[in-house]
Design a protein around this motif. Sequence first.
Motif, PDB file in Angstrom:
ATOM      1  N   ARG A 150       0.842  -0.976   0.006  1.00 51.61           N
ATOM      2  CA  ARG A 150      -0.118  -0.051   0.018  1.00 51.61           C
ATOM      3  C   ARG A 150       0.891   1.239   0.112  1.00 51.61           C
ATOM      4  O   ARG A 150       0.575   2.357  -0.840  1.00 51.61           O
ATOM      5  CB  ARG A 150      -0.911  -0.056   1.177  1.00 51.61           C
ATOM      6  CG  ARG A 150      -1.831   1.313   1.326  1.00 51.61           C
ATOM      7  CD  ARG A 150      -2.742   1.023   2.572  1.00 51.61           C
ATOM      8  NE  ARG A 150      -3.584   0.099   2.468  1.00 51.61           N
ATOM      9  CZ  ARG A 150      -4.989  -0.015   1.915  1.00 51.61           C
ATOM     10  NH1 ARG A 150      -5.211   1.022   1.213  1.00 51.61           N
ATOM     11  NH2 ARG A 150      -5.642  -1.238   1.971  1.00 51.61           N
TER      12      ARG A 150
ATOM     13  N   VAL B  91       1.900   1.876  -3.472  1.00 47.01           N
ATOM     14  CA  VAL B  91       1.028   2.368  -4.257  1.00 47.01           C
ATOM     15  C   VAL B  91       0.796   4.122  -4.013  1.00 47.01           C
ATOM     16  O   VAL B  91       0.639   4.810  -5.076  1.00 47.01           O
ATOM     17  CB  VAL B  91      -0.201   1.555  -4.070  1.00 47.01           C
ATOM     18  CG1 VAL B  91      -1.510   2.283  -4.741  1.00 47.01           C
ATOM     19  CG2 VAL B  91       0.015   0.329  -4.579  1.00 47.01           C
ATOM     20  N   GLU B  92       0.554   4.340  -2.696  1.00 49.56           N
ATOM     21  CA  GLU B  92       0.551   5.485  -2.359  1.00 49.56           C
ATOM     22  C   GLU B  92       1.481   6.511  -3.016  1.00 49.56           C
ATOM     23  O   GLU B  92       1.390   7.603  -3.249  1.00 49.56           O
ATOM     24  CB  GLU B  92       0.263   5.838  -0.740  1.00 49.56           C
ATOM     25  CG  GLU B  92      -1.087   5.086  -0.173  1.00 49.56           C
ATOM     26  CD  GLU B  92      -2.218   6.089  -0.438  1.00 49.56           C
ATOM     27  OE1 GLU B  92      -2.168   7.118  -0.946  1.00 49.56           O
ATOM     28  OE2 GLU B  92      -3.376   5.439  -0.282  1.00 49.56           O
TER      29      GLU B  92
ATOM     30  N   GLU C  35      -3.111  -9.824  -1.851  1.00 49.73           N
ATOM     31  CA  GLU C  35      -3.321  -8.370  -1.603  1.00 49.73           C
ATOM     32  C   GLU C  35      -3.135  -7.519  -2.654  1.00 49.73           C
ATOM     33  O   GLU C  35      -3.775  -6.278  -2.773  1.00 49.73           O
ATOM     34  CB  GLU C  35      -1.872  -8.196  -0.756  1.00 49.73           C
ATOM     35  CG  GLU C  35      -1.743  -7.005  -0.110  1.00 49.73           C
ATOM     36  CD  GLU C  35      -0.762  -6.690   0.822  1.00 49.73           C
ATOM     37  OE1 GLU C  35      -0.543  -5.500   1.410  1.00 49.73           O
ATOM     38  OE2 GLU C  35       0.067  -7.655   1.202  1.00 49.73           O
TER      39      GLU C  35
ATOM     40  N   GLN D  98      -6.411  -7.180  -4.435  1.00 53.26           N
ATOM     41  CA  GLN D  98      -7.320  -6.547  -3.670  1.00 53.26           C
ATOM     42  C   GLN D  98      -6.961  -4.949  -3.736  1.00 53.26           C
ATOM     43  O   GLN D  98      -8.082  -4.078  -4.077  1.00 53.26           O
ATOM     44  CB  GLN D  98      -6.992  -6.931  -2.283  1.00 53.26           C
ATOM     45  CG  GLN D  98      -8.236  -6.320  -1.457  1.00 53.26           C
ATOM     46  CD  GLN D  98      -7.902  -4.893  -0.651  1.00 53.26           C
ATOM     47  OE1 GLN D  98      -6.714  -4.825  -0.312  1.00 53.26           O
ATOM     48  NE2 GLN D  98      -8.642  -3.826  -0.440  1.00 53.26           N
ATOM     49  N   LEU D  99      -5.605  -4.690  -3.855  1.00 54.83           N
ATOM     50  CA  LEU D  99      -5.317  -3.177  -4.088  1.00 54.83           C
ATOM     51  C   LEU D  99      -5.807  -2.450  -5.534  1.00 54.83           C
ATOM     52  O   LEU D  99      -6.286  -1.460  -5.690  1.00 54.83           O
ATOM     53  CB  LEU D  99      -3.956  -3.000  -3.557  1.00 54.83           C
ATOM     54  CG  LEU D  99      -3.579  -3.184  -2.413  1.00 54.83           C
ATOM     55  CD1 LEU D  99      -2.203  -2.934  -1.986  1.00 54.83           C
ATOM     56  CD2 LEU D  99      -4.235  -1.826  -1.324  1.00 54.83           C
ATOM     57  N   LYS D 100      -5.751  -3.626  -6.424  1.00 54.57           N
ATOM     58  CA  LYS D 100      -5.974  -3.354  -7.608  1.00 54.57           C
ATOM     59  C   LYS D 100      -7.417  -2.676  -7.962  1.00 54.57           C
ATOM     60  O   LYS D 100      -7.935  -1.500  -8.482  1.00 54.57           O
ATOM     61  CB  LYS D 100      -5.784  -4.414  -8.645  1.00 54.57           C
ATOM     62  CG  LYS D 100      -6.318  -4.194 -10.173  1.00 54.57           C
ATOM     63  CD  LYS D 100      -6.248  -5.369 -10.890  1.00 54.57           C
ATOM     64  CE  LYS D 100      -4.759  -6.016 -11.111  1.00 54.57           C
ATOM     65  NZ  LYS D 100      -4.417  -5.619 -12.073  1.00 54.57           N
TER      66      LYS D 100
ATOM     67  N   GLU E  50      -9.135  -1.798  -5.004  1.00 57.99           N
ATOM     68  CA  GLU E  50      -9.326  -0.611  -4.021  1.00 57.99           C
ATOM     69  C   GLU E  50      -8.989   0.732  -4.741  1.00 57.99           C
ATOM     70  O   GLU E  50      -9.759   1.859  -4.529  1.00 57.99           O
ATOM     71  CB  GLU E  50      -8.706  -0.771  -2.745  1.00 57.99           C
ATOM     72  CG  GLU E  50      -8.780   0.372  -1.721  1.00 57.99           C
ATOM     73  CD  GLU E  50      -7.971   0.163  -0.597  1.00 57.99           C
ATOM     74  OE1 GLU E  50      -7.554   1.037   0.050  1.00 57.99           O
ATOM     75  OE2 GLU E  50      -7.917  -1.108  -0.436  1.00 57.99           O
ATOM     76  N   TYR E  51      -7.926   0.589  -5.748  1.00 58.38           N
ATOM     77  CA  TYR E  51      -7.644   1.899  -6.205  1.00 58.38           C
ATOM     78  C   TYR E  51      -7.920   2.276  -7.586  1.00 58.38           C
ATOM     79  O   TYR E  51      -7.413   3.092  -8.125  1.00 58.38           O
ATOM     80  CB  TYR E  51      -6.064   1.849  -6.028  1.00 58.38           C
ATOM     81  CG  TYR E  51      -5.402   2.095  -4.573  1.00 58.38           C
ATOM     82  CD1 TYR E  51      -5.137   3.492  -4.191  1.00 58.38           C
ATOM     83  CD2 TYR E  51      -5.075   1.134  -3.775  1.00 58.38           C
ATOM     84  CE1 TYR E  51      -4.701   3.678  -3.019  1.00 58.38           C
ATOM     85  CE2 TYR E  51      -4.846   1.447  -2.571  1.00 58.38           C
ATOM     86  CZ  TYR E  51      -4.492   2.774  -2.324  1.00 58.38           C
ATOM     87  OH  TYR E  51      -3.954   3.158  -0.788  1.00 58.38           O
TER      88      TYR E  51
ATOM     89  N   VAL F 178      -3.019  -0.589 -10.507  1.00 58.79           N
ATOM     90  CA  VAL F 178      -2.040  -1.397  -9.783  1.00 58.79           C
ATOM     91  C   VAL F 178      -2.104  -2.858 -10.662  1.00 58.79           C
ATOM     92  O   VAL F 178      -2.912  -3.346 -10.773  1.00 58.79           O
ATOM     93  CB  VAL F 178      -2.587  -1.515  -8.161  1.00 58.79           C
ATOM     94  CG1 VAL F 178      -1.634  -2.590  -7.519  1.00 58.79           C
ATOM     95  CG2 VAL F 178      -2.892  -0.429  -7.492  1.00 58.79           C
TER      96      VAL F 178
END
Length: 268
Positions: free
Chosen positions: A20, A23-24, A67, A70-72, A74-75, A81
């Motif tokens: 994360r 990504v941020e 993970e 999931q971030l793909k 979410e963002y 991502v």
Amino acid sequence: MKFDFHTHHDRCGHAVGTIREYVEAAIDHGLDMIGISDHSPYFFSKEDHLYPGIAMAKTQFSEYVSEVLQLKKEYSGKIDVLLGVESDFFPEHADLYRQQYHLYPFDYIIGSVHVVDGLNIFKRGRWEGLSDTEKRQTKENYYYLIEESARSGLFQILGHIDAMKGFYPSFSAIQTETIDKTLKVIAEFDLAIEVNTSGKTKDCGGWYPADEILERALYYGVKATFGSDAHTPGRVGDDFELVRQRLKEIGYKEWAYFKSKKRFLTTL
């Protein structure tokens, strides 16, 4: 379009930060895409975690993929991502690695040679006591493995193709025709090579590969892409604009990005 296809995180044992956080950091740097590509487990080992300071455990691999996916989600809408992995290349285990990668929806896989003649390419003392002939043979063995990785069909990107110079800058001066031979193979199998800016953190003090290799790669029609090889969130996208400009100066008109193992080209 701004992207970085080569980033790590704390599972590999020698990087810091969570996925994360990378990504941020990519969002903060204005990237359109961030590829997560931590070191592949040693799938061939009977041990779950053969080298904890080098790569993730085998039992961590599926949670790593989950993970990132999931971030793909979410963002989505903020940044793409992408699910990647930096895979070691061991010719004798290529089929085993292929089987593992087929289980997951990778956007791309980076093939990197880290071990030559049984020794890590970054081992500082590996060149001590070698004759000029032995040094040349070591370099040729390195590029032979890169050739084989290109032929394997496992990868979309080949990672840091002169990284053996990292802690031995004289590597670049070892005379051999093997680099041109390898670039021809990479072109034949239509893979991209990355411009990897992590070399600036090593003794060689420059990107991988050197400009003269990028010039030869362009001559043979090899496509290029970008990867910082970030092991801290602060290096995400490091030198992206400088690399873009340098590739233009060399003569590249476009570079590559990847989704679902498909390559796309975008103007530099």
